[in-house]
Design an enzyme around this catalytic site. Structure first.
Site, PDB file in Angstrom:
ATOM      1  N   GLU A   1       5.312 -20.688  17.411  1.00 26.82           N
ATOM      2  CA  GLU A   1       6.771 -20.685  17.535  1.00 26.82           C
ATOM      3  C   GLU A   1       7.134 -21.821  18.479  1.00 26.82           C
ATOM      4  O   GLU A   1       6.477 -22.016  19.517  1.00 26.82           O
ATOM      5  CB  GLU A   1       7.297 -19.360  18.109  1.00 26.82           C
ATOM      6  CG  GLU A   1       8.816 -19.458  18.333  1.00 26.82           C
ATOM      7  CD  GLU A   1       9.512 -18.137  18.664  1.00 26.82           C
ATOM      8  OE1 GLU A   1       8.835 -17.095  18.771  1.00 26.82           O
ATOM      9  OE2 GLU A   1      10.754 -18.176  18.826  1.00 26.82           O
TER      10      GLU A   1
ATOM     11  N   GLU B   1       5.964  -9.072  18.620  1.00 25.48           N
ATOM     12  CA  GLU B   1       6.194 -10.032  19.703  1.00 25.48           C
ATOM     13  C   GLU B   1       5.963  -9.388  21.060  1.00 25.48           C
ATOM     14  O   GLU B   1       6.071  -8.169  21.198  1.00 25.48           O
ATOM     15  CB  GLU B   1       7.651 -10.497  19.661  1.00 25.48           C
ATOM     16  CG  GLU B   1       7.950 -11.493  18.586  1.00 25.48           C
ATOM     17  CD  GLU B   1       9.276 -12.197  18.861  1.00 25.48           C
ATOM     18  OE1 GLU B   1       9.254 -13.389  19.162  1.00 25.48           O
ATOM     19  OE2 GLU B   1      10.325 -11.531  18.784  1.00 25.48           O
TER      20      GLU B   1
ATOM     21  N   GLU C   1      13.352 -18.911  12.105  1.00 28.07           N
ATOM     22  CA  GLU C   1      13.594 -17.588  12.698  1.00 28.07           C
ATOM     23  C   GLU C   1      15.081 -17.420  12.965  1.00 28.07           C
ATOM     24  O   GLU C   1      15.687 -18.225  13.659  1.00 28.07           O
ATOM     25  CB  GLU C   1      12.806 -17.438  14.009  1.00 28.07           C
ATOM     26  CG  GLU C   1      11.313 -17.614  13.819  1.00 28.07           C
ATOM     27  CD  GLU C   1      10.510 -17.249  15.075  1.00 28.07           C
ATOM     28  OE1 GLU C   1      11.100 -16.825  16.084  1.00 28.07           O
ATOM     29  OE2 GLU C   1       9.274 -17.392  15.004  1.00 28.07           O
TER      30      GLU C   1
ATOM     31  N   ASN D   1      13.719 -21.617  15.908  1.00 27.15           N
ATOM     32  CA  ASN D   1      14.830 -20.674  16.061  1.00 27.15           C
ATOM     33  C   ASN D   1      16.135 -21.314  15.609  1.00 27.15           C
ATOM     34  O   ASN D   1      16.463 -22.432  16.014  1.00 27.15           O
ATOM     35  CB  ASN D   1      14.947 -20.263  17.527  1.00 27.15           C
ATOM     36  CG  ASN D   1      13.767 -19.418  17.958  1.00 27.15           C
ATOM     37  OD1 ASN D   1      13.684 -18.246  17.615  1.00 27.15           O
ATOM     38  ND2 ASN D   1      12.829 -20.015  18.667  1.00 27.15           N
TER      39      ASN D   1
ATOM     40  N   ASP E   1      14.269 -12.473  13.341  1.00 32.09           N
ATOM     41  CA  ASP E   1      13.799 -12.405  14.723  1.00 32.09           C
ATOM     42  C   ASP E   1      14.361 -11.157  15.424  1.00 32.09           C
ATOM     43  O   ASP E   1      15.392 -10.623  15.008  1.00 32.09           O
ATOM     44  CB  ASP E   1      14.295 -13.667  15.439  1.00 32.09           C
ATOM     45  CG  ASP E   1      13.418 -14.046  16.603  1.00 32.09           C
ATOM     46  OD1 ASP E   1      12.491 -13.290  16.935  1.00 32.09           O
ATOM     47  OD2 ASP E   1      13.660 -15.126  17.178  1.00 32.09           O
TER      48      ASP E   1
HETATM   49  P1  C2E Z   1      12.655 -15.469  21.137  1.00 37.55           P
HETATM   50  O1  C2E Z   1      12.955 -16.252  19.917  1.00 37.55           O
HETATM   51  O2  C2E Z   1      12.542 -13.986  20.985  1.00 37.55           O
HETATM   52  O3  C2E Z   1      11.335 -16.099  21.745  1.00 37.55           O
HETATM   53  C1  C2E Z   1      10.346 -15.350  22.382  1.00 37.55           C
HETATM   54  C2  C2E Z   1      10.576 -15.344  23.862  1.00 37.55           C
HETATM   55  O4  C2E Z   1       9.671 -14.418  24.447  1.00 37.55           O
HETATM   56  C3  C2E Z   1      10.289 -16.686  24.520  1.00 37.55           C
HETATM   57  O5  C2E Z   1      11.123 -16.780  25.653  1.00 37.55           O
HETATM   58  C4  C2E Z   1       8.830 -16.507  24.959  1.00 37.55           C
HETATM   59  O6  C2E Z   1       8.480 -17.371  26.006  1.00 37.55           O
HETATM   60  C5  C2E Z   1       8.857 -15.072  25.387  1.00 37.55           C
HETATM   61  N1  C2E Z   1       7.541 -14.434  25.296  1.00 37.55           N
HETATM   62  C6  C2E Z   1       6.562 -14.676  24.404  1.00 37.55           C
HETATM   63  N2  C2E Z   1       5.515 -13.868  24.587  1.00 37.55           N
HETATM   64  C7  C2E Z   1       5.822 -13.076  25.641  1.00 37.55           C
HETATM   65  C8  C2E Z   1       5.117 -12.030  26.326  1.00 37.55           C
HETATM   66  O7  C2E Z   1       3.996 -11.671  26.000  1.00 37.55           O
HETATM   67  N3  C2E Z   1       5.764 -11.448  27.374  1.00 37.55           N
HETATM   68  C9  C2E Z   1       7.020 -11.839  27.757  1.00 37.55           C
HETATM   69  N4  C2E Z   1       7.564 -11.213  28.813  1.00 37.55           N
HETATM   70  N5  C2E Z   1       7.714 -12.816  27.130  1.00 37.55           N
HETATM   71  C10 C2E Z   1       7.114 -13.426  26.080  1.00 37.55           C
HETATM   72  P2  C2E Z   1      11.925 -18.103  25.976  1.00 37.55           P
HETATM   73  O8  C2E Z   1      11.140 -19.294  25.608  1.00 37.55           O
HETATM   74  O9  C2E Z   1      12.444 -17.967  27.365  1.00 37.55           O
HETATM   75  O10 C2E Z   1      13.138 -18.047  24.955  1.00 37.55           O
HETATM   76  C11 C2E Z   1      14.099 -17.054  25.039  1.00 37.55           C
HETATM   77  C12 C2E Z   1      14.955 -17.050  23.812  1.00 37.55           C
HETATM   78  O11 C2E Z   1      15.728 -18.246  23.743  1.00 37.55           O
HETATM   79  C13 C2E Z   1      14.138 -17.034  22.522  1.00 37.55           C
HETATM   80  O12 C2E Z   1      13.772 -15.735  22.244  1.00 37.55           O
HETATM   81  C14 C2E Z   1      15.143 -17.612  21.542  1.00 37.55           C
HETATM   82  O13 C2E Z   1      16.034 -16.622  21.097  1.00 37.55           O
HETATM   83  C15 C2E Z   1      15.891 -18.587  22.388  1.00 37.55           C
HETATM   84  N6  C2E Z   1      15.381 -19.945  22.148  1.00 37.55           N
HETATM   85  C16 C2E Z   1      14.338 -20.593  22.722  1.00 37.55           C
HETATM   86  N7  C2E Z   1      14.219 -21.831  22.212  1.00 37.55           N
HETATM   87  C17 C2E Z   1      15.201 -21.953  21.281  1.00 37.55           C
HETATM   88  C18 C2E Z   1      15.614 -22.995  20.389  1.00 37.55           C
HETATM   89  O14 C2E Z   1      15.041 -24.072  20.317  1.00 37.55           O
HETATM   90  N8  C2E Z   1      16.708 -22.735  19.584  1.00 37.55           N
HETATM   91  C19 C2E Z   1      17.355 -21.549  19.603  1.00 37.55           C
HETATM   92  N9  C2E Z   1      18.401 -21.365  18.777  1.00 37.55           N
HETATM   93  N10 C2E Z   1      16.981 -20.551  20.414  1.00 37.55           N
HETATM   94  C20 C2E Z   1      15.925 -20.752  21.243  1.00 37.55           C
HETATM   95 CA    CA Z   2      12.040 -12.727  19.212  1.00 38.26          CA
HETATM   96 CA    CA Z   3      12.170 -16.536  17.960  1.00 43.95          CA
END
Ligand code: C2E
Ligand code: CA
Ligand code: CA
Length: 382
Positions: free
Chosen positions: A39, A213, A126, A94, A156
């Site tokens: 991802e 996830e 996603e 995403n 997602d």
């Molecule tokens: P998401 O799409 O649900 O992405 C998964 C989030 O969970 C990511 O946070 C990831 O770092 C985190 N994560 C993965 N595995 C674990 C785990 O085992 N434990 C915990 N506690 N967390 C885990 P992140 O990178 O902070 O991103 C947060 C949200 O921001 C993402 O949730 C997504 O909705 C959004 N996002 C991030 N990058 C993009 C992007 O390029 N475009 C868009 N539209 N949304 C983005």
């Molecule tokens: Ca997710």
């Molecule tokens: Ca995602």
């Protein structure tokens, strides 16, 4: 200019000067631990503010119309980076529901892929349900176009929105990602476990791929395997990493913790060893077979028991902690009734300890044994 406008302006300049970069988090097969894809997650490092969380800047980028630009940049950078990686890996991006209303989105994605010679069949999109959309006409059209171009569409954060099931039946998803909140709560809440099991079953009966996830522990991975879940993502298998570290992640994936690495059925001992290994080195954890005999234990467990390293193995649990064989038999009965195991307050090596015993099952829900985990009793160190 208010704080949000300022953030949007700073993001815009970060987008034009390379301040935002893609990080890659592996999505693995739970059966054999192989990395199937990544991802792509946006990371923004502001020179003044430092690292800014996506949870903060993504909603603002969405509101100020900057997500298309962000996506375009992340895609181009990722596609170029991925030319160095095995050509069977997919990349998941995403996309917000608002973006799906843009009739140009599919064309922009196709152009980014064509310009960098990246096959769209390796692109997964996603979509989150957040930001409810009442008219699905354009989103459906966009997704259909993306599918025609070869992309795969994933829903997602499944289970967090109001209408996950409505979405599922009205948009062309072929993968669902079970929200991490359910996966993380599986440990303690039977309700969450049931929800996860139901979603895995629902997904498979609809012919969808299902990804869990937020998988952080080997116990979660094991529970998921027991439910028949095939795909997972989470810190247990790898954190989001910059492109220049992906090669390392790929070469290390063979010995991913808590995961079998061949199609040969794992022996109970090997599985137990993997399980124990998978725990943080300072977690006092052991694995015992169905008769209560310790098969493998972490160093911290042995230390807590005040026995030499590896000496807990082979002993019955009631020789190590103040649990009688009868209590153990009761615990087993609890499991047979499909009720949650109670936490035990007992003494271990002379001091009070909180002990969690949980059943470990294989893919077909066959009992393999039990994990034993120590937590500190209120106000005490173990
Ligand atoms: P998401 O799409 O649900 O992405 C998964 C989030 O969970 C990511 O946070 C990831 O770092 C985190 N994560 C993965 N595995 C674990 C785990 O085992 N434990 C915990 N506690 N967390 C885990 P992140 O990178 O902070 O991103 C947060 C949200 O921001 C993402 O949730 C997504 O909705 C959004 N996002 C991030 N990058 C993009 C992007 O390029 N475009 C868009 N539209 N949304 C983005
Ligand atoms: Ca997710
Ligand atoms: Ca995602």
């Amino acid at each position: 200019m208010n704080a949000d406008q300022l953030l949007a302006r700073n993001l815009l300049s970060a987008l034009s000067n390379g301040g935002v970069e893609p990080f890659f988090q592996p999505i693995v097969s739970l059966d054999d631990g192989h990395i199937l894809g990544f991802e792509v997650l946006a990371r923004w490092r502001d020179p003044v503010e430092g690292f800014i969380s996506p949870d903060r800047f993504i909603p603002i980028a969405d509101r100020f119309g900057l997500l298309d630009r962000l996506l375009d940049q992340l895609m181009r950078t990722s596609f170029l980076a991925a030319t160095e990686w095995p050509h069977n890996l997919f990349l998941g991006f995403n996309v917000s529901p608002l973006q799906l209303r843009n009739s140009e989105l599919a064309t922009r994605i196709a152009r980014a892929a064509a310009d960098t010679s990246f096959p769209l069949s390796r692109v997964h999109i996603e979509v989150t349900e957040s930001g409810f959309i009442d008219d699905l006409t354009q989103p459906r059209r966009t997704l259909d176009r993306l599918i025609n171009l070869g992309c795969m569409i994933a829903m997602d954060d499944f289970g967090t929105g109001y209408s996950s099931l409505t979405w599922l039946s009205s948009l062309p998803f072929s993968k669902i990602k079970i929200d991490s909140s359910f996966v993380m709560a599986m440990h303690e809440h039977r309700q969450s476990r049931k929800i996860v099991a139901a979603v895995v079953g629902l997904g498979h009966s609809l012919g969808l791929a299902v990804v869990a996830e937020g998988v952080e522990t080997a116990v979660q991975a094991d529970l998921l395997r027991g439910m028949g879940c095939k795909l997972a993502q989470g810190y247990l298998f790898g954190r989001p990493t910059p492109a220049n570290q992906v090669r390392e992640v790929l070469s290390g994936c063979v010995s991913s913790p808590g995961v079998a690495d061949s199609s040969v059925p794992m022996s109970l001992e090997l599985r137990a060893h993997r399980l124990a290994e998978a725990y943080d080195s300072d977690a006092a954890i052991a694995f015992m077979d169905a008769t209560g005999r310790v098969v493998a234990s972490s160093t911290a467990f042995d230390r807590t028991m005040d026995v030499g390293t590896g000496e807990a193995a082979g002993q019955h649990i009631w020789n190590l902690i103040a649990v009688t064989p009868e209590t153990f038999a009761e615990l087993r009965a609890t499991d047979l009734l499909d009720e949650e195991f109670p936490e035990l307050e007992t003494t271990a090596n002379g001091s009070m300890a909180r002990i969690l015993i949980r059943p470990v099952k294989d893919e077909s829900s066959e009992l393999l044994g039990y994990s034993v985990e120590f937590g500190a009793a209120a106000g005490q160190q173990v």
